[in-house]
Design an enzyme around this catalytic site. Structure first.
Site, PDB file in Angstrom:
ATOM      1  N   ARG A 217      13.374  -7.811   5.012  1.00 29.45           N
ATOM      2  CA  ARG A 217      13.219  -8.975   3.228  1.00 29.45           C
ATOM      3  C   ARG A 217      13.489  -9.762   4.214  1.00 29.45           C
ATOM      4  O   ARG A 217      15.025 -10.090   4.134  1.00 29.45           O
ATOM      5  CB  ARG A 217      13.364  -7.581   2.332  1.00 29.45           C
ATOM      6  CG  ARG A 217      12.484  -6.540   2.315  1.00 29.45           C
ATOM      7  CD  ARG A 217      12.413  -5.789   1.474  1.00 29.45           C
ATOM      8  NE  ARG A 217      11.639  -6.567   0.274  1.00 29.45           N
ATOM      9  CZ  ARG A 217      11.945  -5.863  -1.172  1.00 29.45           C
ATOM     10  NH1 ARG A 217      12.412  -4.951  -1.602  1.00 29.45           N
ATOM     11  NH2 ARG A 217      11.572  -6.635  -1.511  1.00 29.45           N
TER      12      ARG A 217
ATOM     13  N   LYS B 111      13.512  -0.276 -14.278  1.00 25.86           N
ATOM     14  CA  LYS B 111      14.095   0.305 -12.912  1.00 25.86           C
ATOM     15  C   LYS B 111      14.310  -1.580 -13.380  1.00 25.86           C
ATOM     16  O   LYS B 111      16.013  -1.470 -12.974  1.00 25.86           O
ATOM     17  CB  LYS B 111      13.213  -0.327 -11.966  1.00 25.86           C
ATOM     18  CG  LYS B 111      13.936  -0.282 -10.377  1.00 25.86           C
ATOM     19  CD  LYS B 111      13.226   0.518  -9.533  1.00 25.86           C
ATOM     20  CE  LYS B 111      12.074  -0.121  -8.718  1.00 25.86           C
ATOM     21  NZ  LYS B 111      12.532  -1.979  -8.284  1.00 25.86           N
ATOM     22  N   SER B 112      13.850  -2.360 -13.507  1.00 21.38           N
ATOM     23  CA  SER B 112      14.606  -4.128 -13.637  1.00 21.38           C
ATOM     24  C   SER B 112      15.803  -3.850 -15.045  1.00 21.38           C
ATOM     25  O   SER B 112      17.112  -4.728 -14.389  1.00 21.38           O
ATOM     26  CB  SER B 112      13.890  -4.727 -14.175  1.00 21.38           C
ATOM     27  OG  SER B 112      12.455  -4.794 -13.258  1.00 21.38           O
TER      28      SER B 112
ATOM     29  N   GLN C 108      14.159 -12.182  -9.163  1.00 20.06           N
ATOM     30  CA  GLN C 108      14.798 -11.646  -8.038  1.00 20.06           C
ATOM     31  C   GLN C 108      15.523 -13.020  -7.794  1.00 20.06           C
ATOM     32  O   GLN C 108      16.640 -13.200  -7.666  1.00 20.06           O
ATOM     33  CB  GLN C 108      14.615 -10.485  -6.962  1.00 20.06           C
ATOM     34  CG  GLN C 108      14.677  -9.694  -7.239  1.00 20.06           C
ATOM     35  CD  GLN C 108      14.106  -8.798  -6.173  1.00 20.06           C
ATOM     36  OE1 GLN C 108      14.167  -9.243  -5.560  1.00 20.06           O
ATOM     37  NE2 GLN C 108      13.703  -7.669  -6.650  1.00 20.06           N
TER      38      GLN C 108
ATOM     39  N   ARG D  10       6.356   3.302  -4.374  1.00 18.90           N
ATOM     40  CA  ARG D  10       5.025   2.569  -5.053  1.00 18.90           C
ATOM     41  C   ARG D  10       3.455   3.047  -3.946  1.00 18.90           C
ATOM     42  O   ARG D  10       2.523   3.221  -4.593  1.00 18.90           O
ATOM     43  CB  ARG D  10       5.007   1.308  -5.745  1.00 18.90           C
ATOM     44  CG  ARG D  10       5.835   1.103  -6.564  1.00 18.90           C
ATOM     45  CD  ARG D  10       5.694   0.159  -7.361  1.00 18.90           C
ATOM     46  NE  ARG D  10       6.807  -0.297  -7.917  1.00 18.90           N
ATOM     47  CZ  ARG D  10       7.264  -0.021  -9.242  1.00 18.90           C
ATOM     48  NH1 ARG D  10       6.700   1.062  -9.698  1.00 18.90           N
ATOM     49  NH2 ARG D  10       8.305  -0.034  -9.634  1.00 18.90           N
TER      50      ARG D  10
ATOM     51  N   ASP E  93       3.897  -5.349  -9.077  1.00 18.16           N
ATOM     52  CA  ASP E  93       4.206  -4.256  -8.540  1.00 18.16           C
ATOM     53  C   ASP E  93       3.322  -2.956  -8.613  1.00 18.16           C
ATOM     54  O   ASP E  93       3.441  -1.635  -8.146  1.00 18.16           O
ATOM     55  CB  ASP E  93       5.259  -3.609  -8.905  1.00 18.16           C
ATOM     56  CG  ASP E  93       7.115  -4.523  -8.593  1.00 18.16           C
ATOM     57  OD1 ASP E  93       6.365  -4.841  -7.909  1.00 18.16           O
ATOM     58  OD2 ASP E  93       7.942  -4.415  -9.574  1.00 18.16           O
TER      59      ASP E  93
ATOM     60  N   LYS F  45       7.051  -6.833   0.360  1.00 17.63           N
ATOM     61  CA  LYS F  45       7.897  -5.907  -0.502  1.00 17.63           C
ATOM     62  C   LYS F  45       8.305  -4.699  -0.041  1.00 17.63           C
ATOM     63  O   LYS F  45       8.769  -4.770   1.032  1.00 17.63           O
ATOM     64  CB  LYS F  45       7.292  -5.380  -1.476  1.00 17.63           C
ATOM     65  CG  LYS F  45       6.137  -6.489  -2.936  1.00 17.63           C
ATOM     66  CD  LYS F  45       7.327  -6.506  -3.712  1.00 17.63           C
ATOM     67  CE  LYS F  45       7.174  -7.946  -4.243  1.00 17.63           C
ATOM     68  NZ  LYS F  45       8.128  -8.533  -5.382  1.00 17.63           N
TER      69      LYS F  45
HETATM   70  C1  S3P Z   1      12.162  -6.944  -9.613  1.00 27.38           C
HETATM   71  C2  S3P Z   1      11.287  -8.450  -9.478  1.00 27.38           C
HETATM   72  C3  S3P Z   1      10.158  -8.577  -9.190  1.00 27.38           C
HETATM   73  C4  S3P Z   1       9.431  -7.085  -8.028  1.00 27.38           C
HETATM   74  C5  S3P Z   1      10.722  -6.059  -8.095  1.00 27.38           C
HETATM   75  C6  S3P Z   1      11.718  -6.142  -9.443  1.00 27.38           C
HETATM   76  C7  S3P Z   1      13.436  -7.648 -10.540  1.00 27.38           C
HETATM   77  O1  S3P Z   1      10.463  -9.430  -7.272  1.00 27.38           O
HETATM   78  O2  S3P Z   1       8.741  -6.853  -7.764  1.00 27.38           O
HETATM   79  O3  S3P Z   1      10.672  -4.415  -8.290  1.00 27.38           O
HETATM   80  O4  S3P Z   1      13.928  -6.235 -11.773  1.00 27.38           O
HETATM   81  O5  S3P Z   1      14.101  -8.426 -10.960  1.00 27.38           O
HETATM   82  P1  S3P Z   1      10.835 -10.435  -7.755  1.00 27.38           P
HETATM   83  O6  S3P Z   1      11.440 -11.449  -7.245  1.00 27.38           O
HETATM   84  O7  S3P Z   1       8.993 -11.349  -6.705  1.00 27.38           O
HETATM   85  O8  S3P Z   1      10.020 -11.088  -9.223  1.00 27.38           O
END
Ligand code: S3P
Length: 426
Positions: free
Chosen positions: A120, A20-21, A167, A386, A313, A340
């Site tokens: 969020r 996904k990332s 992020q 999740r 995650d 989250k």
């Molecule tokens: C992600 C970073 C993670 C993760 C999310 C995807 C990303 O969050 O929980 O599902 O693709 O950069 P963080 O910003 O807390 O690291």
């Protein structure tokens, strides 16, 4: 509603959908690059489709057919002012990374998402972008959506992030790509580094020094071909399925094993489970392997500190495995779970308790006692992919039938999850 029966064995060979990332970043960087970017192994989950739809609303031509995507990049300033709000759906990665990109653009834009996104925290990203000179507003002084962004000229900053978050780090680095001077971000522990790796793959120069990344403004991206590996966060459900059912084994092919994501492999190893990495290779700066997973009796452990961002995650499904491990599992330093898609400390504890698990919430994590026999129940995903998938895995070891309500949420990151689960369960 997803129905899960107790399994007597898990085995076979599977592939999980694309990371996904990495899929988000491939579309974003492709849209900002000069020339065409072709993506194979893209995750056609709801979150990554939200990213595609946002860039289409800014005039970028993107073709998508299942896991194949072609992005016709127009260069960093080839985006057009959107005439409609940009809808990020359920995707935190879309809204936070895009905030960094939109802060550099000479136009106005508004981003909003679903009910979960509306709760969020956004100031963690908006704060540093404002320090760079961006004009961003939102409810409660920029803490919540909708976010209204009027981008323009930015100044580089040195930012010390209070949380290890990819992020936050990515949003600031993306804004820094077009800021005056150098922008650097330092985090307390290393979060996933896909942005750094993929920017380099697109021809960007950045400097990494321990927990600090620095980038000089005024750089260009060059379109290219990207192959996305399988998502280790999705593979985690399959790994856990094996560990829930004695006598099981499974080969999971083509999984990304970037060290900033492999906390789950280290945890299973420390709990006594067996995972062999086969055919290790590197694809577009990202390490990849096939994972041969074999059942073993697990032991409870403590999970805390540096490893937390490397498995953030996967904590819901780790909690599920811990219900079948001997002794106590303690998860600490994980207060990020509260922000989250749901408050995952609360939702994991409430839903696993319904199945009969011995689990309590703490300020920054949870404590699980095992092994405990589980009993089928009606579970709510609360719209969190999740939670839905983790509880389905718990259902494999629960007596009778487990029903997951609001299972549509699973489409966010793992379309086809029920079929994959069915194909490996006996
Ligand atoms: C992600 C970073 C993670 C993760 C999310 C995807 C990303 O969050 O929980 O599902 O693709 O950069 P963080 O910003 O807390 O690291």
């Amino acid at each position: 509603m997803l129905r899960v029966q107790r399994a007597s064995q898990i085995n076979g060979t599977v592939r999980v959908p694309g990371d996904k990332s990495i899929s988000h970043r491939a579309v974003m960087f492709g849209a900002l690059a000069e020339g065409t970017t072709s993506i194979e192994g893209f995750l056609p989950g709801a979150d990554c489709l939200s990213t595609i739809s946002c860039f289409r609303k800014m005039g970028i031509e993107i073709e998508q057919d299942k896991d194949r995507v072609t992005v016709h990049g127009q260069g960093w300033y080839g985006l057009q002012e959107p005439s409609q709000h940009l809808d990020v759906g359920n995707s935190g990665t879309t809204i936070r990374l895009m905030a960094g990109i939109l802060a550099t653009q000479p136009f106005h834009s508004v981003m909003e998402g679903d009910e979960s996104i509306a709760k969020r925290p956004m100031r963690r990203v908006i704060g540093p972008l404002r320090q760079m000179g961006a004009k961003i507003d939102g409810r409660k002084d920029g803490e919540y959506t909708p976010l209204s962004i009027r981008g323009g000229e930015l100044q580089g900053i040195s930012y010390q992030s209070p949380v290890a978050s990819a992020q936050i780090k990515s949003a600031i680095l993306l804004a820094g790509m077009q800021a005056n001077g150098v922008t650097s971000v330092t985090e307390p522990h290393l979060s996933r580094d896909h942005t750094e790796r993929m920017l380099q793959a697109f021809g960007v120069k950045l400097v990494r020094d321990g927990l600090t990344v620095s980038i000089e403004g005024g750089q260009k991206l060059k379109g290219r071909a990207i192959q996305v590996p399988g998502d280790i966060s999705s593979a985690a459900y399959m790994i856990a399925a094996v560990m829930m059912v004695p006598g099981s084994s499974l080969l999971i092919e083509n999984v990304g094993i970037n060290p900033s994501r492999t906390g789950i492999l280290d945890v299973v190893d420390r709990m006594g489970g067996k995972i062999e990495r086969i055919n290790e290779r590197v694809v577009n700066e990202e390490p990849v392997a096939d994972l041969l997973v074999t059942y073993s009796e697990l032991q409870g452990i403590e999970i805390s500190g540096d490893i937390i961002p490397r498995l953030i995650d996967e904590i819901p499904v780790i909690a599920v495995m811990a219900t079948q491990a001997g002794g106590r599992t303690v998860i600490k330093d994980a207060e990020e779970l509260k922000v989250k898609e749901t408050d995952r400390i609360a939702t994991v504890v409430s839903e696993l308790s319904k199945l009969g698990a011995k689990i309590i919430a703490t300020e920054d994590g949870m404590i699980i006692e095992g092994p405990t026999p589980l009993k089928g129940a009606v579970i709510d995903s609360f719209g969190d992919h999740r939670i839905g998938m983790a509880m389905a895995i718990a259902g494999l070891a629960a007596e009778g039938e487990t029903l997951i309500e609001n299972d549509d949420a699973i489409l966010v990151s793992f379309p086809g999850f029920p079929d994959v689960l069915q194909s490996i369960s006996k």
